[in-house]
Design an enzyme around this catalytic site. Structure first.
Site, PDB file in Angstrom:
ATOM      1  NE  ARG A  27      -4.151 -65.748 -12.476  1.00 56.66           N
ATOM      2  CZ  ARG A  27      -4.986 -64.913 -11.876  1.00 56.66           C
ATOM      3  NH1 ARG A  27      -5.047 -63.672 -12.236  1.00 56.66           N
ATOM      4  NH2 ARG A  27      -5.780 -65.356 -10.933  1.00 56.66           N
ATOM      5  NE  ARG A  31      -6.497 -59.949 -16.700  1.00 55.91           N
ATOM      6  CZ  ARG A  31      -6.983 -59.741 -15.490  1.00 55.91           C
ATOM      7  NH1 ARG A  31      -8.065 -59.004 -15.332  1.00 55.91           N
ATOM      8  NH2 ARG A  31      -6.390 -60.244 -14.432  1.00 55.91           N
ATOM      9  NE  ARG A  40     -10.353 -60.961 -22.045  1.00 59.33           N
ATOM     10  CZ  ARG A  40     -10.072 -60.035 -21.141  1.00 59.33           C
ATOM     11  NH1 ARG A  40      -9.915 -60.366 -19.872  1.00 59.33           N
ATOM     12  NH2 ARG A  40      -9.925 -58.788 -21.494  1.00 59.33           N
ATOM     13  CG  ASP A  78      -9.816 -69.229 -12.189  1.00 60.60           C
ATOM     14  OD1 ASP A  78      -9.047 -68.290 -12.448  1.00 60.60           O
ATOM     15  OD2 ASP A  78     -10.427 -69.328 -11.110  1.00 60.60           O
ATOM     16  CE1 TYR A 155     -11.614 -65.302  -5.055  1.00 59.22           C
ATOM     17  CE2 TYR A 155     -10.329 -67.128  -4.194  1.00 59.22           C
ATOM     18  CZ  TYR A 155     -10.393 -65.858  -4.723  1.00 59.22           C
ATOM     19  OH  TYR A 155      -9.243 -65.132  -4.917  1.00 59.22           O
TER      20      TYR A 155
END
Ligand code: CP3
Length: 354
Positions: A27, A31, A40, A78, A155
């Protein structure tokens, strides 16, 4: 083909000599970086970053531009692009993680799932890979990735992130045939997706088996490891004269020997493993990647440095180690601390190499 200016990461995966231990962060484009948050906002949302190759390239490059120590880039995307391409309708609620418009619950749902064509249905990912390769121009290798079938299935069946995988495990034990059909379709999808990324130019691939460690030993063998073995045996392992290494990231699984036998070149480990012990168990078969607790980055640079030193000493002398965090860097981390971490890896690791 462009020659790599820095191939430390690939050399370590093949256990060839290196000057210092290579490092990257799961990652690393995310963020915690203000430049990522700005991109973003410009793109509108996270999925628009992933689906626009120019934006995906921009955010892939951000950590490399900030930290010259990074020895690899990772494709910005992703793992949930595959279920989205199968028609589930992926979206992200701010602060709440991934959601699907359509959740998988019956065998009929599974039978209806298509196997995505990487060039048609996931063409935006293939374009992102070629755009990023052009921009990198051989600076460092590019890592492609996918989720493991079991991790993707959790998921797809839960419809979101989950703590206990209630619906997925109920399906596994109530209707193992349905679960096997789903995992088989996912294994086929992952194989052609990763091969598409390899042909488009990635230098290595990582399979994220993030939730495999949550299964019993027996279920892990049958419902996670078996499918990863199938995928690995179907991957293009050599492209344009270079070998393409495969890294299997595992979290919390106790079955290192079984994973090391699945055919990958390297195992990515979370922070709960003792790296030296893992090396003694499986280091003759595979390289190791990891494994600092990402929460160490909340501490001060001196504490980060001493933890890096401890992990390097635990692995010991010689090649075969790619330094990384044991899981993704979190949004709250101070970017200066990430820089201190990366510098410490290069500075403190020289003594472990000839
Ligand atoms: O820099 C990189 O490592 C490359 C990009 C990358 C992302 N996700 C970007 C992302 C990679 C390799 C992933 C993998 C991924 N995605 C995994 C496996 C690794 C792991 O963390 O266990 C999983 C399980 C996912 C699914 C996923 N995507 C979740 C559960 C979430 C929400 C949780 C969170 O961290 O927000 C995402 C969103 C996501 N994927 C973000 C990023 C940068 C944050 C989205 C945002 O910007 O709002």
């Amino acid at each position: 083909m462009i020659n790599l200016k820095n191939d430390r990461f690939l050399r370590a995966l093949f256990k060839q000599p290196v000057d210092v231990t290579p490092v990257w962060m799961m990652r690393q484009a995310g963020r915690y970086l203000p430049e990522y948050r700005a991109s973003r906002t410009n793109a509108g949302d996270f999925m628009s970053l992933c689906m626009n190759p120019e934006f995906a390239c921009e955010v892939t490059m951000q950590p490399l531009d900030r930290y010259p120590q990074l020895d690899a880039a990772i494709l910005f995307s992703d793992i949930l692009t595959i279920p989205d391409a199968m028609g589930q309708g992926l979206y992200f609620e701010t602060g709440e993680g991934p959601r699907f418009k359509k959740v998988i619950s019956t065998i009929a749902d599974i039978e209806a799932l298509p196997i995505p064509d990487p060039h048609k249905d996931l063409g935006y990912v293939m374009s992102a890979v070629s755009t990023i390769c052009r921009e990198l121009n051989g600076r460092v290798p590019l890592i492609g990735f996918s989720g493991s079938p079991w991790t993707l299935a959790t998921y797809m069946v839960e419809g979101s992130s989950s703590k206990d995988f209630r619906k997925t495990k109920a399906m596994l034990y109530d209707n193992p045939q349905a679960m096997h059909l789903l995992l088989d379709k996912l294994a086929q999808s992952v194989t052609s997706y990763l091969n598409g990324q390899i042909i488009a130019g990635v230098h290595a691939v990582q399979i994220f088996d993030t939730w495999g460690g949550n299964l019993s030993a027996a279920a892990y063998q049958e419902f996670s490891l078996a499918y990863m073995r199938n995928i690995i045996s179907g991957l293009v392992r050599e492209h344009e004269g270079r070998k393409v290494p495969v890294i299997m990231f595992t979290k919390g699984s106790l079955w290192l020997e079984g994973i090391a036998n699945a055919g990958a070149d390297a195992l990515g480990l979370d922070w709960t493993y003792d790296l030296g012990e893992a090396r003694r168990r499986v280091g003759s078969q595979v390289a190791l990647q990891g494994n600092m607790d990402p929460s160490v980055l909340y501490a001060k640079p001196e504490a980060i440095r001493s933890e890096v030193g401890r992990i390097l000493a635990s692995y010991g002398k010689g090649s075969g180690h790619v330094f990384n965090l044991g899981h993704g860097i979190t949004p709250e981390v101070n970017p200066e601390h990430a820089g201190a971490f990366l510098r410490a890896v290069h500075e403190l690791s020289a003594q472990y190499h000839e």
